[in-house]
Design an enzyme around this catalytic site. Structure first.
Site, PDB file in Angstrom:
ATOM      1  N   ARG A  98     -34.739 -23.605  37.068  1.00  0.00           N
ATOM      2  CA  ARG A  98     -34.735 -22.170  36.780  1.00  0.00           C
ATOM      3  C   ARG A  98     -34.366 -21.826  35.347  1.00  0.00           C
ATOM      4  NH1 ARG A  98     -31.804 -20.657  42.461  1.00  0.00           N
ATOM      5  NH2 ARG A  98     -33.673 -20.761  43.781  1.00  0.00           N
ATOM      6  N   CYS A 128     -32.710 -16.006  45.518  1.00  0.00           N
ATOM      7  CA  CYS A 128     -33.140 -14.917  46.404  1.00  0.00           C
ATOM      8  C   CYS A 128     -32.536 -13.571  46.010  1.00  0.00           C
ATOM      9  CB  CYS A 128     -32.797 -15.245  47.853  1.00  0.00           C
ATOM     10  SG  CYS A 128     -31.074 -15.714  48.131  1.00  0.00           S
ATOM     11  N   GLY A 159     -29.295 -17.286  54.086  1.00  0.00           N
ATOM     12  CA  GLY A 159     -29.236 -17.852  52.751  1.00  0.00           C
ATOM     13  C   GLY A 159     -28.751 -19.285  52.723  1.00  0.00           C
ATOM     14  N   ARG A 233     -20.779 -13.439  51.563  1.00  0.00           N
ATOM     15  CA  ARG A 233     -21.495 -13.856  52.776  1.00  0.00           C
ATOM     16  C   ARG A 233     -21.053 -12.963  53.923  1.00  0.00           C
ATOM     17  NH1 ARG A 233     -25.793 -16.701  52.471  1.00  0.00           N
ATOM     18  NH2 ARG A 233     -24.781 -18.496  51.511  1.00  0.00           N
ATOM     19  N   HIS A 240     -30.915 -10.001  53.011  1.00  0.00           N
ATOM     20  CA  HIS A 240     -29.763  -9.728  52.144  1.00  0.00           C
ATOM     21  C   HIS A 240     -29.749  -8.250  51.731  1.00  0.00           C
ATOM     22  CE1 HIS A 240     -29.097 -13.899  52.151  1.00  0.00           C
ATOM     23  NE2 HIS A 240     -29.430 -14.227  50.921  1.00  0.00           N
TER      24      HIS A 240
END
Length: 337
Positions: A98, A128, A159, A233, A240
């Site tokens: 990335r 994400c 996730g 979380r 999400h």
């Protein structure tokens, strides 16, 4: 196109199969790869069965046009050259590439043309939470340059993968039945709880997940935008949510931002507080768009705006975004046969 999925048995790998079928992606031949544990497993795609082949070094990717990879950063790095050496475009869903300057990081609604500049044949799919946020930020950036963002994420069990989703369901049953609670996938029991940590902490006190949002957003938007994130979380199963505060160069009105959201690609505006209409993860699981609502002026900053954002982590936050990248390249005639 001849298409390969690496990590076909995982939650995202399975989502790739669903998304490719839903969008009638132009597939001539499909190849599934996985670990030695997954090898031999059969999956159905468009009424035809496909067997997972063990991923090994060699020439298995000869003739493949597009490879969607979602088997973890280590596997992506190890097999990059095997996958790309015959010309396949590798669209990678891990964190492996990335921030590599030679690898474009792409959210099609924001920076699709970046996908054409891929000297190593690799395109990275962002994290994400970054994908979901950036789709919404694009609409505001077109109104006025965004100087900084504060975001608090509320990330579902999805996730952490299919096993984490199963564990959350098990934990709820165990708690309600007064049984000992199984805790394997998370640091603590997630059922009836919130965990203010996703990934490991870095030296500055932020987690890697939070730093991904900072670094990836800047790369995708080609911007000096400053991002401060807190990632939590939460005990929802899938999709999400994010509470987002933005500061722009000029003050914006609520109507301006709502209108921009309503017209933006990949976004759906659901914003009628009087009727209790706003996005919620329970009702957005399995859907393609990013949903936004609760748009309002920031009371602490004259140039600030705040809103609520929900997107399916496995779909738009992973598989769908990757497939949209491939669709863009096909449309542009940028995949060599």
């Amino acid at each position: 196109m001849n298409v390969a999925i690496v990590g076909a048995s995982g939650a995202v790998g399975q989502e790739f199969l669903r998304v490719l079928a839903e969008r009638n992606f132009p597939i001539t031949e499909l190849f599934l790869f996985g670990s030695s544990r997954s090898a031999g497993t059969e999956y159905e795609f468009k009424e035809k069965k496909y067997t997972v082949k063990e991923l090994k070094h060699g020439d298995d990717f000869k003739g493949i046009d597009i490879a969607f990879t979602s088997a973890g950063a280590g596997i992506s790095k190890e097999f990059e050259k095997d996958i790309t050496k015959f010309g396949a475009v590798m669209i990678d869903n891990s964190s492996a590439f990335r921030m590599d300057p030679e690898v474009p990081l792409v959210v099609p609604e924001m920076n699709a043309p970046d996908a054409k500049i891929r000297p190593r044949g690799v395109i990275a799919n962002p994290n994400c939470t970054t994908i979901i946020m950036v789709v919404a930020l694009k609409a505001i950036e077109q109104l006025s340059h965004i100087k900084r963002v504060h975001v608090s994420t509320y990330q579902a069990a999805s996730g952490a993968g299919a096993a984490a989703m199963a564990e959350l369901e098990l934990q709820y049953r165990q708690v309600l039945n007064n049984e000992p609670v199984t805790v394997n996938k998370f640091a603590y029991q997630l059922a009836f709880n919130l965990i203010p940590q996703i990934d490991v902490f870095t030296d500055n006190g932020y987690t890697k997940e939070e730093m991904k949002m900072y670094n990836e957003t800047r790369k995708i938007m080609h911007s000096d935008i400053a991002v401060s994130a807190t990632c939590i979380r939460v005990p929802s199963l899938r999709a999400h949510s994010e509470a987002i505060w933005v500061e722009t160069e000029r003050p914006l009105t609520v109507q301006e931002v709502q209108d921009a959201f309503a017209k933006a690609e990949g976004l759906v505006l659901e914003d009628n507080p009087a009727e209790k209409i706003y996005p919620m993860p329970l009702f957005k699981s399995g859907l393609d768009p990013v949903y936004v609502g609760r748009v309002r002026k920031d009371l602490a900053n004259d140039n600030g705006m705040t809103f609520w954002c929900v997107g399916d982590q496995i779909k738009k936050g992973a598989a769908l975004n990757a497939v949209q990248i491939a669709e863009y390249l096909i449309k542009e005639g940028d995949i060599k046969k």
